[in-house]
Design a protein around this motif. Structure first.
Motif, PDB file in Angstrom:
ATOM      1  N   ALA A 161       0.939  -1.297   0.002  1.00 12.99           N
ATOM      2  CA  ALA A 161       0.057   0.019   0.069  1.00 12.99           C
ATOM      3  C   ALA A 161       0.961   1.171  -0.018  1.00 12.99           C
ATOM      4  CB  ALA A 161      -0.958  -0.016   1.217  1.00 12.99           C
ATOM      5  N   ARG A 162       1.832   1.093   0.785  1.00 11.50           N
ATOM      6  CA  ARG A 162       3.005   2.168   0.708  1.00 11.50           C
ATOM      7  C   ARG A 162       3.614   2.592  -0.668  1.00 11.50           C
ATOM      8  NH1 ARG A 162       7.929   1.638   4.739  1.00 11.50           N
ATOM      9  NH2 ARG A 162       8.484   0.056   3.275  1.00 11.50           N
ATOM     10  N   ALA A 163       4.013   1.480  -1.293  1.00  5.59           N
ATOM     11  CA  ALA A 163       4.330   1.784  -2.627  1.00  5.59           C
ATOM     12  C   ALA A 163       3.411   2.269  -3.607  1.00  5.59           C
ATOM     13  CB  ALA A 163       5.044   0.224  -3.278  1.00  5.59           C
ATOM     14  N   LEU A 164       2.089   1.707  -3.356  1.00  7.16           N
ATOM     15  CA  LEU A 164       0.981   2.338  -4.334  1.00  7.16           C
ATOM     16  C   LEU A 164       0.765   3.749  -4.130  1.00  7.16           C
ATOM     17  CD1 LEU A 164      -1.364  -0.729  -4.332  1.00  7.16           C
ATOM     18  CD2 LEU A 164       0.171  -0.157  -6.350  1.00  7.16           C
ATOM     19  N   ALA A 165       0.815   4.010  -2.807  1.00  6.07           N
ATOM     20  CA  ALA A 165       0.382   5.399  -2.564  1.00  6.07           C
ATOM     21  C   ALA A 165       0.862   6.381  -3.271  1.00  6.07           C
ATOM     22  CB  ALA A 165       0.337   5.540  -0.946  1.00  6.07           C
ATOM     23  N   GLY A 166       2.427   6.282  -3.701  1.00  3.44           N
ATOM     24  CA  GLY A 166       3.011   7.612  -4.238  1.00  3.44           C
ATOM     25  C   GLY A 166       2.552   7.505  -5.941  1.00  3.44           C
ATOM     26  N   ASN A 167       1.727   6.437  -6.333  1.00  2.00           N
ATOM     27  CA  ASN A 167       1.373   6.285  -7.550  1.00  2.00           C
ATOM     28  C   ASN A 167       2.848   6.343  -8.581  1.00  2.00           C
ATOM     29  OD1 ASN A 167      -1.032   5.986  -9.161  1.00  2.00           O
ATOM     30  ND2 ASN A 167      -1.588   8.385  -8.595  1.00  2.00           N
ATOM     31  N   PRO A 168       3.342   5.094  -8.264  1.00  5.04           N
ATOM     32  CA  PRO A 168       4.705   5.181  -8.909  1.00  5.04           C
ATOM     33  C   PRO A 168       4.674   4.683 -10.379  1.00  5.04           C
ATOM     34  CG  PRO A 168       4.517   3.312  -7.450  1.00  5.04           C
ATOM     35  CD  PRO A 168       3.083   4.137  -7.357  1.00  5.04           C
ATOM     36  N   SER A 169       5.582   5.017 -11.359  1.00  8.07           N
ATOM     37  CA  SER A 169       5.771   4.531 -12.343  1.00  8.07           C
ATOM     38  C   SER A 169       6.338   2.932 -12.460  1.00  8.07           C
ATOM     39  CB  SER A 169       6.782   5.058 -13.245  1.00  8.07           C
ATOM     40  OG  SER A 169       6.524   6.363 -13.297  1.00  8.07           O
ATOM     41  N   VAL A 170       6.957   2.654 -11.650  1.00 14.09           N
ATOM     42  CA  VAL A 170       7.285   1.118 -11.356  1.00 14.09           C
ATOM     43  C   VAL A 170       7.324   0.785  -9.946  1.00 14.09           C
ATOM     44  CG1 VAL A 170       9.297  -0.368 -11.673  1.00 14.09           C
ATOM     45  CG2 VAL A 170       9.156   1.424 -13.045  1.00 14.09           C
ATOM     46  N   ILE A 171       6.648  -0.360  -9.616  1.00 13.28           N
ATOM     47  CA  ILE A 171       6.694  -0.967  -8.167  1.00 13.28           C
ATOM     48  C   ILE A 171       7.943  -2.198  -8.557  1.00 13.28           C
ATOM     49  CG2 ILE A 171       5.463  -2.683  -6.861  1.00 13.28           C
ATOM     50  CD1 ILE A 171       2.949  -1.228  -7.986  1.00 13.28           C
ATOM     51  N   LEU A 172       8.861  -1.882  -7.530  1.00 14.88           N
ATOM     52  CA  LEU A 172       9.937  -2.539  -7.545  1.00 14.88           C
ATOM     53  C   LEU A 172       9.976  -3.472  -6.167  1.00 14.88           C
ATOM     54  CD1 LEU A 172      12.682  -2.881  -9.147  1.00 14.88           C
ATOM     55  CD2 LEU A 172      13.654  -0.851  -7.580  1.00 14.88           C
TER      56      LEU A 172
END
Lengths: 249, 391
Positions: A161-172
């Motif tokens: 959820a923390r990774a998704l929150a920033g609306n990233p181009s890539v999830i690593l």
């Protein structure tokens, strides 16, 4: 940041990472080139010492290559300084770690909110995005729990959820199932597949061939070199052949 | 990242380890409290001194004569003439003759210092009359046996009854009480209310001494004090030809000296207390260094999530500053309480100085920032990869 359709989202062009060990030079990554397009789900697999962690660090803008060029969304970032890299990490990348890496003294909400604070997202928008991504991972009712009050699987979902929150181009994701039991691991993996179907770009780093084979595309590294770039199905076939060769008849 | 966010983070991290935060603050608390207590007590002491000097009148001048072969260098008449001649500079003048004597009225008796003065004496010393009259000009040449008494003497000898018109025996001689002064101090033995004033001419006889060795005069205003001193000194030099035979001083000069002295005393004491603040600062630095090491992984996580150097730096500096600021506030409160407790135990006046409180607070915040900076800088420069893998 300029949007350029002709560029891949991630492009490694002849990348090497060299460490000096006394007199000798050690190539952690040796002349590796590949491209990952927007919306792909790619597993980078390899034994320990294969260079996959170094690759992850470079993709994740935590480290810069010694040689070669790294384009992230068409932008060459290997010459960036500390703070510029931090900015790129905050705005374009979402990390999921093996050890979850939640901050123990912050509750679920505050952990998910952290990258948004660093990206200077205004309070109201922050609240919306945190709640959205917690709902996405099914933990909306655990908003004010502390990390140690959650199971391993739940903690990993908080970190997603923390990774998704920033609306990233890539999830690593670095060994995201490594610390979980096999059932929970499967659930987390299924969740990544779902995120992929929704259009997210996912790069998963693992030493586990079985997990890597579930990704649509697999990059296999050995001794710092890229030795395989194939689909998940092809990788499964290769594994079978390997096992048949190895298995005593 | 916004500053308010940084403060919220710092507060949270502090409140989650209360014992450690308290111990970290202890040095600052003790230092600040010590500074406040010392400044308040010394401040009270110097305020007491100043007010007792001021009650003597800041325009007052005192002339001491060391004599020359037993003869008076300046007679009262000469001094009075000088005053009349320079009425632009000098307004009041009284010789002072002090004799220790036994006082009696009926069966009541006491020992007191009897002072001989002129008709200006009570004005120079700030007395006002409650009843009757003061020593008058006519009493001086007549050598009248009249006395004006303070409220303590009235209380002791006349039992708060009617004193004016009664007879008072001073060393066996009968004097008529012509006036009673209004209470000036607190009517105790050591206060200015333990006083008997008689004409100086009478006092010279009482003390069996013809010499007048001391005068009190008053300048017309605080602006003429300097000029009045010069006038007296030059007149006396002309008469004696030797600077050692006289000494002219003013209350305002003495007040300046005393203020200078208490100022130095304050600085020395605050300096000593300041050492404790320094030690407190080093304590903060120590804990912050430990905290940076312990939180290496957290710093790695924050950096991987987009935390920049200045975000990390600011977080740790603010944490140190908030810790020492809270320590400062606690120290100020404890210091004020302790100052009042000590003040009431030792019956000393306590003056809480707003400036001292403000300075103590800003110094403690400053110390937090100063000593928190280097651990914070260390944290901000950590390599995110190494920090993430720190166990």
């Amino acid at each position: 940041m300029q949007e350029n359709r002709h560029h891949a989202l991630i492009e490694f062009s002849h990348i090497s990472k060299i460490y000096e060990m006394g007199e000798s030079e050690v190539y952690a990554v040796n002349n590796v080139s590949f491209q990952i397009q927007k919306g792909e789900f790619v597993a980078i697999v390899g034994q320990s010492g294969s260079g996959k962690s170094t690759c992850m660090n470079i993709i994740g803008a935590l480290d810069v290559p010694t040689l070669g060029e790294y384009f992230l969304d068409g932008q060459e970032i290997s010459g960036f300084d500390d703070d510029e890299l931090a900015d790129i990490r905050g705005k374009m990348l979402g990390f999921v770690f093996q050890q979850y890496n939640l901050i123990a003294k912050l509750d679920v909400y505050e952990n998910v909110e952290l990258p948004l604070i660093y990206a200077s997202v205004p309070e109201k928008q922050r609240r919306e995005r945190v709640m959205q991504s917690l709902e996405r991972v099914g933990l909306k009712d655990r908003v004010h729990h502390m990390p140690n009050q959650l199971s391993g699987g739940q903690q990993q979902r908080v970190s997603i959820a923390r990774a998704l929150a920033g609306n990233p181009s890539v999830i690593l994701a670095d060994e995201p199932t490594g610390a979980l039991d096999s059932n929970t691991g499967k659930e987390v993996l299924a969740f990544f597949k779902e995120l992929h179907r929704e259009g997210n770009t996912i790069v998963l780093i693992t030493h586990d061939n079985g997990i890597a084979a579930q990704a649509p595309r697999v990059l296999r590294l050995a001794d710092g070199r890229l030795v395989d770039d194939c689909s998940g199905a092809q990788f499964r076939d290769r594994l079978r052949t390997l096992q048949m060769e190895e298995a005593p008849t | 990242m916004k500053l308010t966010q940084a403060f919220a983070m710092a507060w949270k991290s502090m409140s989650q380890s209360k014992m450690r935060s308290f111990l970290t603050m202890l040095g600052i608390i003790i230092g600040v409290a010590a500074v406040i207590v010392l400044v308040s007590l010394v401040g009270g002491f110097s305020a007491d001194l100043s007010s007792s000097f001021e009650s003597m009148g800041t325009t007052n001048l005192s002339v001491m004569l060391m004599g020359r072969g037993g003869s008076t260098v300046m007679e009262p008449d000469e001094m009075m003439a000088l005053k009349e001649q320079h009425s632009d500079l000098l307004s009041l003048c009284s010789p002072e003759v002090s004799v220790s004597a036994t006082l009696k009225h009926g069966t009541a008796s006491m020992t007191a210092t009897v002072t001989g003065g002129s008709e200006d004496y009570h004005l120079l010393n700030g007395y006002t009359l409650a009843q009757g009259r003061a020593v008058a000009y006519a009493d001086l040449s007549a050598r009248s046996k009249v006395a004006v008494i303070g409220s303590y003497v009235a209380q002791e000898l006349f039992d708060a009854g009617q004193a004016v018109g009664q007879t008072l025996k001073i060393n066996g001689d009968s004097y008529t009480v012509v006036g009673v002064f209004e209470e000036l101090g607190d009517s105790s033995e050591s206060s200015a209310d333990n006083v008997v004033v008689i004409p100086y001419t009478t006092a010279q006889r009482l003390g069996r001494s013809a010499r007048i060795t001391s005068y009190t005069l008053s300048a017309t205003s605080t602006d003429t004090v300097e000029a009045a001193i010069e006038l007296l000194e030059s007149t006396l030099y002309e008469k004696t030809g030797n600077e050692d035979y006289y000494h002219v001083s003013s209350v305002s000069q003495m007040l300046d000296t005393v203020n200078e002295l208490t100022g130095t005393l304050t600085l020395v004491l605050v300096g000593i207390a300041g050492i404790s603040l320094l030690v407190g600062g080093i304590g903060i630095m120590n804990i912050m260094l430990v905290s940076v090491t312990e939180r290496t992984r957290e710093i790695g996580i924050r950096k991987s999530l987009g935390g920049k150097r200045r975000d990390i730096l600011r977080q740790f500096v603010i944490e140190a500053a908030v810790t020492s600021a809270v320590g400062g506030v606690v120290g100020i409160v404890l210091g004020i309480i302790a100052a009042y407790v000590i003040g009431s135990l030792l019956s000393m006046t306590v003056v809480i100085s707003g400036t001292a409180v403000l300075i103590a607070f800003s110094v403690s915040v400053g110390i937090g920032i100063l000593f928190g900076y280097s651990p914070a800088a260390k944290a901000s420069k950590l390599n995110p990869i190494e920090a993430l893998h720190y166990e």
